[in-house]
Design a protein around this motif. Sequence first.
Motif, PDB file in Angstrom:
ATOM      1  N   ARG A  82      32.955  67.058  -4.470  1.00 26.09           N
ATOM      2  CA  ARG A  82      33.537  66.562  -3.222  1.00 26.09           C
ATOM      3  C   ARG A  82      32.456  66.294  -2.173  1.00 26.09           C
ATOM      4  NH1 ARG A  82      36.403  65.617   0.835  1.00 26.09           N
ATOM      5  NH2 ARG A  82      37.219  66.895   2.483  1.00 26.09           N
ATOM      6  N   TYR A  83      31.381  67.085  -2.211  1.00 28.71           N
ATOM      7  CA  TYR A  83      30.400  67.044  -1.127  1.00 28.71           C
ATOM      8  C   TYR A  83      29.079  66.345  -1.470  1.00 28.71           C
ATOM      9  CZ  TYR A  83      33.684  70.250   0.995  1.00 28.71           C
ATOM     10  OH  TYR A  83      34.818  70.804   1.518  1.00 28.71           O
ATOM     11  N   VAL A  84      28.791  66.182  -2.744  1.00 26.88           N
ATOM     12  CA  VAL A  84      27.566  65.460  -3.117  1.00 26.88           C
ATOM     13  C   VAL A  84      27.767  63.990  -2.761  1.00 26.88           C
ATOM     14  CG1 VAL A  84      26.174  64.688  -5.086  1.00 26.88           C
ATOM     15  CG2 VAL A  84      26.891  67.066  -4.918  1.00 26.88           C
ATOM     16  N   PRO A  85      26.794  63.374  -2.115  1.00 25.16           N
ATOM     17  CA  PRO A  85      26.956  61.956  -1.771  1.00 25.16           C
ATOM     18  C   PRO A  85      27.146  61.094  -3.019  1.00 25.16           C
ATOM     19  CG  PRO A  85      25.008  62.884  -0.696  1.00 25.16           C
ATOM     20  CD  PRO A  85      25.518  63.908  -1.662  1.00 25.16           C
ATOM     21  N   ALA A  86      27.909  60.039  -2.871  1.00 28.02           N
ATOM     22  CA  ALA A  86      28.101  59.089  -3.963  1.00 28.02           C
ATOM     23  C   ALA A  86      26.740  58.580  -4.423  1.00 28.02           C
ATOM     24  CB  ALA A  86      28.963  57.919  -3.486  1.00 28.02           C
ATOM     25  N   TYR A  87      26.650  58.298  -5.701  1.00 28.34           N
ATOM     26  CA  TYR A  87      25.433  57.742  -6.304  1.00 28.34           C
ATOM     27  C   TYR A  87      24.231  58.659  -6.074  1.00 28.34           C
ATOM     28  CZ  TYR A  87      28.830  54.101  -5.523  1.00 28.34           C
ATOM     29  OH  TYR A  87      30.020  53.409  -5.429  1.00 28.34           O
ATOM     30  N   GLY A  88      24.503  59.967  -6.030  1.00 26.69           N
ATOM     31  CA  GLY A  88      23.436  60.948  -5.924  1.00 26.69           C
ATOM     32  C   GLY A  88      22.633  60.898  -4.641  1.00 26.69           C
ATOM     33  N   GLY A  89      23.167  60.227  -3.625  1.00 28.83           N
ATOM     34  CA  GLY A  89      22.444  60.126  -2.368  1.00 28.83           C
ATOM     35  C   GLY A  89      21.481  58.951  -2.294  1.00 28.83           C
ATOM     36  N   TYR A  90      21.454  58.127  -3.352  1.00 32.15           N
ATOM     37  CA  TYR A  90      20.719  56.867  -3.246  1.00 32.15           C
ATOM     38  C   TYR A  90      21.485  55.963  -2.293  1.00 32.15           C
ATOM     39  CZ  TYR A  90      17.923  58.072  -7.363  1.00 32.15           C
ATOM     40  OH  TYR A  90      17.062  58.677  -8.239  1.00 32.15           O
ATOM     41  N   CYS A  91      20.825  54.960  -1.759  1.00 36.06           N
ATOM     42  CA  CYS A  91      21.480  54.010  -0.853  1.00 36.06           C
ATOM     43  C   CYS A  91      22.633  53.319  -1.579  1.00 36.06           C
ATOM     44  CB  CYS A  91      20.464  52.979  -0.364  1.00 36.06           C
ATOM     45  SG  CYS A  91      21.204  51.640   0.592  1.00 36.06           S
ATOM     46  N   ALA A  92      23.834  53.495  -1.064  1.00 32.30           N
ATOM     47  CA  ALA A  92      25.025  52.944  -1.701  1.00 32.30           C
ATOM     48  C   ALA A  92      24.994  51.415  -1.730  1.00 32.30           C
ATOM     49  CB  ALA A  92      26.275  53.446  -0.987  1.00 32.30           C
ATOM     50  N   TRP A  93      24.509  50.791  -0.666  1.00 39.72           N
ATOM     51  CA  TRP A  93      24.435  49.330  -0.642  1.00 39.72           C
ATOM     52  C   TRP A  93      23.449  48.842  -1.707  1.00 39.72           C
ATOM     53  CZ3 TRP A  93      20.661  45.670   0.073  1.00 39.72           C
ATOM     54  CH2 TRP A  93      21.116  44.350   0.209  1.00 39.72           C
ATOM     55  N   ALA A  94      22.292  49.508  -1.837  1.00 39.48           N
ATOM     56  CA  ALA A  94      21.306  49.107  -2.851  1.00 39.48           C
ATOM     57  C   ALA A  94      21.910  49.212  -4.249  1.00 39.48           C
ATOM     58  CB  ALA A  94      20.042  49.951  -2.736  1.00 39.48           C
ATOM     59  N   VAL A  95      22.652  50.281  -4.517  1.00 44.99           N
ATOM     60  CA  VAL A  95      23.293  50.430  -5.826  1.00 44.99           C
ATOM     61  C   VAL A  95      24.277  49.286  -6.049  1.00 44.99           C
ATOM     62  CG1 VAL A  95      24.778  51.893  -7.259  1.00 44.99           C
ATOM     63  CG2 VAL A  95      22.944  52.932  -5.904  1.00 44.99           C
ATOM     64  N   SER A  96      24.980  48.877  -5.007  1.00 43.68           N
ATOM     65  CA  SER A  96      25.927  47.758  -5.146  1.00 43.68           C
ATOM     66  C   SER A  96      25.207  46.459  -5.502  1.00 43.68           C
ATOM     67  CB  SER A  96      26.759  47.573  -3.876  1.00 43.68           C
ATOM     68  OG  SER A  96      26.009  46.920  -2.857  1.00 43.68           O
ATOM     69  N   VAL A 140      30.405  49.777 -10.637  1.00 46.26           N
ATOM     70  CA  VAL A 140      30.083  49.039 -11.855  1.00 46.26           C
ATOM     71  C   VAL A 140      28.601  49.239 -12.218  1.00 46.26           C
ATOM     72  CG1 VAL A 140      29.814  46.716 -12.833  1.00 46.26           C
ATOM     73  CG2 VAL A 140      31.898  47.313 -11.580  1.00 46.26           C
ATOM     74  N   ASN A 141      27.744  49.202 -11.215  1.00 40.06           N
ATOM     75  CA  ASN A 141      26.297  49.285 -11.450  1.00 40.06           C
ATOM     76  C   ASN A 141      25.807  50.695 -11.781  1.00 40.06           C
ATOM     77  OD1 ASN A 141      26.069  46.565 -10.953  1.00 40.06           O
ATOM     78  ND2 ASN A 141      25.517  46.835  -8.816  1.00 40.06           N
ATOM     79  N   TRP A 142      26.549  51.694 -11.332  1.00 39.65           N
ATOM     80  CA  TRP A 142      26.147  53.091 -11.542  1.00 39.65           C
ATOM     81  C   TRP A 142      26.705  53.571 -12.851  1.00 39.65           C
ATOM     82  CZ3 TRP A 142      22.819  56.009  -8.908  1.00 39.65           C
ATOM     83  CH2 TRP A 142      22.858  57.390  -9.094  1.00 39.65           C
ATOM     84  N   PRO A 143      26.052  54.201 -13.782  1.00 34.50           N
ATOM     85  CA  PRO A 143      24.695  54.714 -13.735  1.00 34.50           C
ATOM     86  C   PRO A 143      23.650  53.790 -14.382  1.00 34.50           C
ATOM     87  CG  PRO A 143      25.809  55.714 -15.569  1.00 34.50           C
ATOM     88  CD  PRO A 143      26.800  54.769 -14.909  1.00 34.50           C
ATOM     89  N   ARG A 144      24.007  52.555 -14.684  1.00 31.31           N
ATOM     90  CA  ARG A 144      23.059  51.636 -15.303  1.00 31.31           C
ATOM     91  C   ARG A 144      21.764  51.529 -14.500  1.00 31.31           C
ATOM     92  NH1 ARG A 144      21.585  46.913 -14.071  1.00 31.31           N
ATOM     93  NH2 ARG A 144      23.293  46.555 -12.642  1.00 31.31           N
ATOM     94  N   VAL A 145      21.864  51.587 -13.174  1.00 36.37           N
ATOM     95  CA  VAL A 145      20.659  51.447 -12.348  1.00 36.37           C
ATOM     96  C   VAL A 145      19.688  52.622 -12.517  1.00 36.37           C
ATOM     97  CG1 VAL A 145      21.713  49.944 -10.613  1.00 36.37           C
ATOM     98  CG2 VAL A 145      21.808  52.414 -10.320  1.00 36.37           C
ATOM     99  N   LEU A 146      20.141  53.727 -13.076  1.00 33.51           N
ATOM    100  CA  LEU A 146      19.256  54.868 -13.301  1.00 33.51           C
ATOM    101  C   LEU A 146      18.354  54.683 -14.525  1.00 33.51           C
ATOM    102  CD1 LEU A 146      21.643  57.894 -12.669  1.00 33.51           C
ATOM    103  CD2 LEU A 146      19.917  56.947 -11.130  1.00 33.51           C
ATOM    104  N   GLU A 147      18.740  53.753 -15.390  1.00 35.64           N
ATOM    105  CA  GLU A 147      17.983  53.556 -16.645  1.00 35.64           C
ATOM    106  C   GLU A 147      16.646  52.908 -16.425  1.00 35.64           C
ATOM    107  OE1 GLU A 147      20.773  51.327 -18.975  1.00 35.64           O
ATOM    108  OE2 GLU A 147      22.015  53.083 -19.280  1.00 35.64           O
TER     109      GLU A 147
END
Length: 147
Positions: A82-96, A140-147
Amino acid sequence: MKRLLPLMVIALLFTASAMASEPPVYTGLLSNTGAGGYDTVSYFETGQPTKGSSNFTAEYQGATWRFANAEHLARFKDNPERYVPAYGGYCAWAVSQGNLAKGDPKYWTIKDGRLYLNYNQSVQDQWLEDPDGFIRQADVNWPRVLE
Protein backbone atom coordinates in the motif's frame (compact mmCIF):
# COMPACT_ATOMS: atom_id res chain seq x y z
CA MET A 1 48.43 -11.56 -24.92
CA LYS A 2 49.31 -8.95 -22.28
CA ARG A 3 47.88 -6.22 -24.52
CA LEU A 4 44.66 -8.15 -25.04
CA LEU A 5 44.04 -8.77 -21.34
CA PRO A 6 42.85 -5.20 -20.50
CA LEU A 7 40.55 -5.24 -23.54
CA MET A 8 39.13 -8.61 -22.50
CA VAL A 9 38.49 -7.34 -18.97
CA ILE A 10 36.71 -4.24 -20.31
CA ALA A 11 34.63 -6.38 -22.67
CA LEU A 12 33.69 -8.72 -19.82
CA LEU A 13 32.66 -5.84 -17.56
CA PHE A 14 30.61 -4.24 -20.34
CA THR A 15 28.85 -7.53 -21.09
CA ALA A 16 28.08 -8.15 -17.42
CA SER A 17 26.65 -4.66 -16.93
CA ALA A 18 24.62 -4.91 -20.13
CA MET A 19 23.07 -8.16 -18.92
CA ALA A 20 22.29 -6.85 -15.43
CA SER A 21 18.78 -5.66 -14.81
CA GLU A 22 17.80 -2.63 -12.78
CA PRO A 23 16.70 -3.12 -9.16
CA PRO A 24 12.92 -3.06 -8.60
CA VAL A 25 13.22 -0.12 -6.17
CA TYR A 26 14.98 3.13 -7.00
CA THR A 27 17.53 3.90 -4.27
CA GLY A 28 20.09 6.06 -6.00
CA LEU A 29 23.67 5.22 -6.80
CA LEU A 30 25.25 5.13 -3.34
CA SER A 31 22.21 4.39 -1.23
CA ASN A 32 19.92 1.53 -0.32
CA THR A 33 17.11 3.76 0.94
CA GLY A 34 13.76 3.76 -0.82
CA ALA A 35 11.92 7.02 -1.61
CA GLY A 36 15.00 9.08 -0.81
CA GLY A 37 14.57 8.36 2.89
CA TYR A 38 11.09 9.88 3.02
CA ASP A 39 8.35 8.29 5.11
CA THR A 40 5.98 6.91 2.46
CA VAL A 41 3.17 6.49 5.00
CA SER A 42 3.27 10.25 5.68
CA TYR A 43 1.96 11.03 2.19
CA PHE A 44 -1.25 9.18 3.05
CA GLU A 45 -1.54 10.18 6.70
CA THR A 46 -0.57 13.86 6.61
CA GLY A 47 -0.71 14.70 2.91
CA GLN A 48 2.90 15.89 3.08
CA PRO A 49 6.21 14.18 2.45
CA THR A 50 8.12 13.83 5.70
CA LYS A 51 11.71 12.69 6.09
CA GLY A 52 12.02 9.33 7.78
CA SER A 53 14.35 8.50 10.65
CA SER A 54 17.07 5.87 10.82
CA ASN A 55 15.44 4.88 14.14
CA PHE A 56 12.36 3.52 12.35
CA THR A 57 13.25 1.33 9.38
CA ALA A 58 12.00 -1.70 7.49
CA GLU A 59 13.56 -3.82 4.75
CA TYR A 60 11.36 -4.51 1.75
CA GLN A 61 12.09 -5.41 -1.87
CA GLY A 62 15.82 -5.08 -1.28
CA ALA A 63 15.61 -1.52 0.03
CA THR A 64 15.57 0.14 3.43
CA TRP A 65 12.48 2.26 4.09
CA ARG A 66 12.51 4.98 6.76
CA PHE A 67 9.61 6.32 8.80
CA ALA A 68 9.02 9.34 10.99
CA ASN A 69 7.63 7.33 13.89
CA ALA A 70 6.79 3.86 15.19
CA GLU A 71 3.14 4.12 14.16
CA HIS A 72 4.06 4.72 10.50
CA LEU A 73 6.58 1.89 10.62
CA ALA A 74 3.90 -0.47 11.96
CA ARG A 75 1.44 0.58 9.23
CA PHE A 76 4.07 -0.08 6.57
CA LYS A 77 4.92 -3.49 8.01
CA ASP A 78 1.21 -4.42 8.04
CA ASN A 79 0.79 -3.59 4.33
CA PRO A 80 3.97 -2.54 2.53
CA GLU A 81 2.41 -2.77 -0.96
CA ARG A 82 0.00 0.00 0.00
CA TYR A 83 2.83 2.39 0.87
CA VAL A 84 5.67 1.56 -1.53
CA PRO A 85 5.56 4.02 -4.43
CA ALA A 86 4.35 2.65 -7.75
CA TYR A 87 7.11 1.39 -10.02
CA GLY A 88 9.47 1.12 -7.06
CA GLY A 89 9.80 4.88 -6.74
CA TYR A 90 11.14 5.39 -10.25
CA CYS A 91 9.63 8.37 -12.07
CA ALA A 92 6.13 7.25 -13.04
CA TRP A 93 6.03 9.47 -16.14
CA ALA A 94 9.39 8.07 -17.35
CA VAL A 95 8.08 4.51 -16.92
CA SER A 96 5.02 5.48 -18.97
CA GLN A 97 7.44 6.50 -21.73
CA GLY A 98 9.30 3.18 -21.50
CA ASN A 99 12.29 4.58 -19.59
CA LEU A 100 13.70 4.69 -16.09
CA ALA A 101 14.55 7.86 -14.21
CA LYS A 102 14.82 8.68 -10.55
CA GLY A 103 11.66 9.57 -8.72
CA ASP A 104 11.95 12.60 -6.47
CA PRO A 105 9.86 12.30 -3.29
CA LYS A 106 9.10 16.03 -3.46
CA TYR A 107 7.10 15.59 -6.71
CA TRP A 108 4.30 13.19 -6.03
CA THR A 109 0.67 12.28 -6.55
CA ILE A 110 -1.69 9.86 -4.88
CA LYS A 111 -4.12 8.42 -7.40
CA ASP A 112 -6.62 5.68 -6.53
CA GLY A 113 -4.77 4.94 -3.30
CA ARG A 114 -1.35 4.61 -4.94
CA LEU A 115 1.68 6.87 -4.49
CA TYR A 116 3.46 8.00 -7.68
CA LEU A 117 6.76 9.89 -7.76
CA ASN A 118 8.06 12.00 -10.62
CA TYR A 119 11.44 13.38 -11.63
CA ASN A 120 10.88 17.15 -11.15
CA GLN A 121 8.20 19.85 -11.29
CA SER A 122 8.18 20.03 -15.10
CA VAL A 123 7.61 16.28 -15.39
CA GLN A 124 5.03 16.44 -12.59
CA ASP A 125 3.11 19.09 -14.53
CA GLN A 126 3.10 16.86 -17.61
CA TRP A 127 2.02 13.87 -15.52
CA LEU A 128 -0.93 15.81 -14.10
CA GLU A 129 -2.29 16.46 -17.60
CA ASP A 130 -3.33 12.79 -17.95
CA PRO A 131 -2.41 10.65 -14.95
CA ASP A 132 -4.87 7.89 -15.85
CA GLY A 133 -3.43 7.55 -19.35
CA PHE A 134 0.15 7.64 -18.09
CA ILE A 135 -0.65 5.01 -15.43
CA ARG A 136 -2.19 2.71 -18.04
CA GLN A 137 0.90 3.02 -20.22
CA ALA A 138 3.33 2.69 -17.29
CA ASP A 139 1.54 -0.48 -16.16
CA VAL A 140 2.13 -1.94 -19.63
CA ASN A 141 5.81 -0.94 -19.60
CA TRP A 142 6.52 -2.18 -16.07
CA PRO A 143 8.50 -4.45 -15.40
CA ARG A 144 9.89 -4.65 -18.95
CA VAL A 145 11.77 -1.39 -18.36
CA LEU A 146 13.78 -3.08 -15.59
CA GLU A 147 15.33 -5.55 -18.04
